[in-house]
Design a protein around this motif. Structure first.
Motif, short mmCIF file in Angstrom:
data_model
loop_
_atom_site.label_atom_id
_atom_site.label_comp_id
_atom_site.label_asym_id
_atom_site.label_seq_id
_atom_site.Cartn_x
_atom_site.Cartn_y
_atom_site.Cartn_z
N SER A 129 0.85 -1.19 0.00
CA SER A 129 0.00 0.00 0.00
C SER A 129 0.89 1.24 0.00
O SER A 129 1.98 1.22 0.57
N PRO A 130 0.43 2.33 -0.65
CA PRO A 130 1.28 3.52 -0.75
C PRO A 130 1.73 4.07 0.60
O PRO A 130 2.83 4.61 0.71
N ASP A 131 0.91 3.87 1.65
CA ASP A 131 1.33 4.34 2.98
C ASP A 131 2.27 3.35 3.68
O ASP A 131 2.74 3.61 4.78
N GLY A 132 2.52 2.22 3.02
CA GLY A 132 3.47 1.25 3.56
C GLY A 132 2.93 0.36 4.67
O GLY A 132 3.65 -0.44 5.24
N LYS A 133 1.65 0.49 5.00
CA LYS A 133 1.10 -0.28 6.13
C LYS A 133 0.91 -1.76 5.82
O LYS A 133 1.13 -2.61 6.66
N PHE A 159 -2.89 -1.69 -5.00
CA PHE A 159 -3.67 -0.92 -4.02
C PHE A 159 -4.11 0.41 -4.61
O PHE A 159 -3.44 0.98 -5.47
N THR A 160 -5.22 0.95 -4.08
CA THR A 160 -5.55 2.35 -4.36
C THR A 160 -4.61 3.21 -3.51
O THR A 160 -3.95 2.71 -2.60
N LYS A 161 -4.61 4.54 -3.81
CA LYS A 161 -3.69 5.44 -3.08
C LYS A 161 -3.97 5.43 -1.59
O LYS A 161 -3.06 5.48 -0.76
N SER A 162 -5.24 5.34 -1.21
CA SER A 162 -5.59 5.35 0.21
C SER A 162 -5.22 4.04 0.89
O SER A 162 -5.13 3.97 2.10
N VAL A 201 -11.19 -5.88 -3.44
CA VAL A 201 -11.25 -6.30 -2.04
C VAL A 201 -11.16 -5.10 -1.10
O VAL A 201 -10.34 -4.19 -1.31
N ASP A 202 -12.01 -5.09 -0.09
CA ASP A 202 -11.93 -4.11 0.99
C ASP A 202 -10.80 -4.55 1.91
O ASP A 202 -10.89 -5.60 2.56
N ASP A 204 -6.31 8.58 -12.01
CA ASP A 204 -7.50 9.06 -11.29
C ASP A 204 -8.28 7.91 -10.63
O ASP A 204 -9.35 8.13 -10.07
N GLU A 205 -7.75 6.69 -10.73
CA GLU A 205 -8.32 5.49 -10.12
C GLU A 205 -9.71 5.13 -10.63
O GLU A 205 -10.46 4.42 -9.98
#
Lengths: 317, 271
Positions: free
Chosen positions: A145-149, A186-189, A206-207, A234-235
């Motif tokens: 994921s972009p936030d690395g989580k 992943f999406t950006k979020s 998938v959520d 723009d996803e």
């Protein structure tokens, strides 16, 4: 004292500031050519070919874009290449049969070891293995994921997305999807992920917070064995490598309905999208080409001949 | 100061254990029965399938086991706990078993008899291709290469496409043998059943039999989605092998008419 410090300060300053301008190049691994083709981003022609060793597959860039990593499967190694000088800088052991990997925002590499039912984490600066995570059989796709989580590792023969918590490298969820899941994004979020399942010929949405499959969409054609998947800037749409259907399938990211299929070369597997979202590059394995797609027209604007069985692609932009 | 830290870490660890237990609350135990010679490669395949089922099961809290039952003991044996029966036996024994266990899938891992297919025994699931399938595959290839002496088979240890390479590699590593047709069949029977348990949580033999016959979409590591015909035969691609080299795959491209997998073997029941 000042005299001693001065060169050190200077050195630190220089090191931090040489986040060199991106080369604009497109790098492609040639699985049976044992090489990496270097495509010039403006002329869209091959400007160099780097011999890297037997069966190169996964390819990726460091977060600052200053190092190119290539998984050389038969040698069980990752080779580190300077994207500017194109010289191999160093190499390190990456476990048995390294295939696909992704680079975490902190610089670490998450890699699937296909033979061993595990994923490993390496620090590419030192080549040290930081962690090992047991997953299902034939681990393949890796997405971060972009936030690395979170990290997703797909296991092809166990039909799962293994969701790994990056903070401690433990599995937080195992999500059963279609047959032979191959790749994810992943999406950006980081709240949503898309994954392909090769044998069921479908994409799942998938959520990532609940592990719930929100939607399934068929890639159409029975020959379509989807592999890589990337999201538009723009996803709103996803691009899916259609395998033996010889096309890149464009799907609505919300509904997973097919918008169009863009004919490319034979056995399309790898995909990469430019940061500005204007171009998608596909590796066409059997044809030995890379197709360059203009995303506003959904058309191939150029076909570039590369090495034998191009596999992975990454853009240094 | 140091002590405080240790305590904190310990509590953190317990919290992780607790959450993973909640996620894995459901517990399913699944048992297969195997009838046949102990040294048969079909059994090695089934054991490989079992180890893979347990690897998947560790993520879903599902456990798989296999009982070896001798043919002599079969009559007196209670089969009610099994999800499915795997067999590598002679034709008469196979027919008797299907008759005595009507509500349980009896997998055929070794018999190629066409009659076993055309008679459409309700609970017979044939993983191994029939004689006619082999002959059809061979004929298709000979239309392209008239002089070829290639024979058709279900599997080959040198097969690499569609991740067959991976299956061959782990079979050899774990079972110390090359994977042949019967071992592929044993592996496939267990894998399609355990995949179904994983997806549907079915742990009842009659429901399993129904699901396998009507809803299966199996990845047998040969590239195509596999399911069963009304004859009980598994639809599957085959390999043409000449001098121990794979020369082609059947349905043969350009020769077989779509739906191509049905160009191999008997399609319907005898009336």
């Amino acid at each position: 004292m000042k005299l001693y410090l001065a060169p050190i300060i200077f050195f630190v300053f220089v090191c931090n500031s040489v986040s060199a301008a991106p080369t604009g190049r497109i790098f492609v691994t040639n699985e049976r050519g044992d090489s990496v083709s270097v495509i010039n981003g403006s002329s869209l022609t091959v400007e160099a070919t780097i011999d890297v060793g037997e069966r190169p597959r996964g390819i990726g860039l460091s977060p600052d874009g200053n190092e190119l990593y290539v998984a050389v499967s038969e040698e069980n190694k990752i080779k580190v290449i300077d994207p500017t000088s194109l010289k191999i800088l160093r190499e390190f052991e990456a476990g048995s049969d390294p295939e696909t990997f992704a680079v975490h925002p902190n610089g670490n590499i998450y890699i699937s070891n296909e033979d061993d039912a595990k994923a490993s984490v390496f620090d590419p600066k030192t080549g040290e293995q930081i962690a090992e995570i047991h997953v299902g059989l034939e681990p393949e796709g890796v997405a971060i994921s972009p936030d690395g989580k979170r990290v997703i590792v797909t296991s092809e023969s166990t039909n799962m997305l293994h969701v790994i918590k990056a903070s401690d490298n433990t599995i937080e969820n195992n999500i059963l999807v279609g047959s032979r899941p191959r790749a994810a994004t992943f999406t950006k979020s980081g709240d949503i992920a898309y994954a392909t399942a090769e044998i069921s010929g479908e994409v799942v949405k998938v959520d990532m917070n609940t592990g719930e499959i929100l939607k399934r969409g068929s890639t159409g054609d029975s020959k379509s064995k989807p592999k890589d998947v990337v999201l538009s800037k723009d996803e709103s749409v996803i691009y899916v490598a259609g395998g033996r259907a010889n096309k890149v399938v464009v799907m609505d990211a919300k509904t997973l309905e097919i918008i169009t299929g863009i004919p490319v070369g034979k056995r399309v597997w790898g995909l990469a999208i430019s940061k500005n979202g204007e171009q998608v590059f596909s590796t066409d394995g059997v044809s030995g080409t890379v197709s360059v797609i203009n995303t506003s027209k959904n058309e191939v604007i150029k076909t570039v001949e590369v090495g034998k069985f191009p596999w992975g692609v990454v853009i240094n932009d | 100061m140091l002590k405080k830290h240790i305590v904190k870490i310990k509590t953190g660890f317990i919290a992780i254990l607790l959450t993973s237990n909640i996620a894995f609350a459901e517990n399913i135990e699944v048992k297969f029965a195997y009838l046949g010679q102990k040294g048969h490669t079909a059994l090695l395949g089934a054991q490989q399938g079992l180890s893979e089922a347990n690897l998947q099961g560790q993520f879903l809290n599902q456990k798989y086991d296999l009982d070896l039952i001798s043919i002599e003991d079969a009559n007196a044996h209670d089969f009610s706990d099994y999800i499915a029966v795997l067999t590598a036996v002679d034709t008469d024994t196979y027919i008797k078993l299907t008759e005595s266990l009507p509500d349980i899938a009896v997998f055929n891992l070794s018999l190629k008899d066409d009659e076993l297919r055309s008679t459409c025994i309700n609970n017979a699931l044939h993983i191994i291709p029939s004689n006619t399938m082999e002959a059809d595959a061979k004929n298709q290839w000979q239309k392209k290469k008239p002089d070829s002496t290639a024979k058709a088979q279900a599997w080959h240890p040198d097969f690499v496409k569609f991740a067959a390479r991976d299956l061959n590699k782990r079979f050899k590593k774990n079972q110390n043998k090359l994977m042949d047709d019967n071992s592929w069949a044993g592996w496939a029977a267990v894998k399609m059943t355990s995949d179904t348990v994983a997806r549907t949580k079915i742990n009842d033999s009659a429901k399993m039999l129904h699901y396998l016959k009507t809803e299966l979409a199996f990845d047998g590591q040969k590239g195509s989605v596999m399911n069963f015909r009304e004859t009980g035969q598994l639809r599957q691609p085959m390999l043409l092998v000449e001098d121990n080299n794979i020369v082609a795959e059947a349905p043969v491209r350009g020769i077989a008419k779509p739906p191509t997998l049905d160009s191999l073997g008997i399609l319907s029941c005898e009336k």
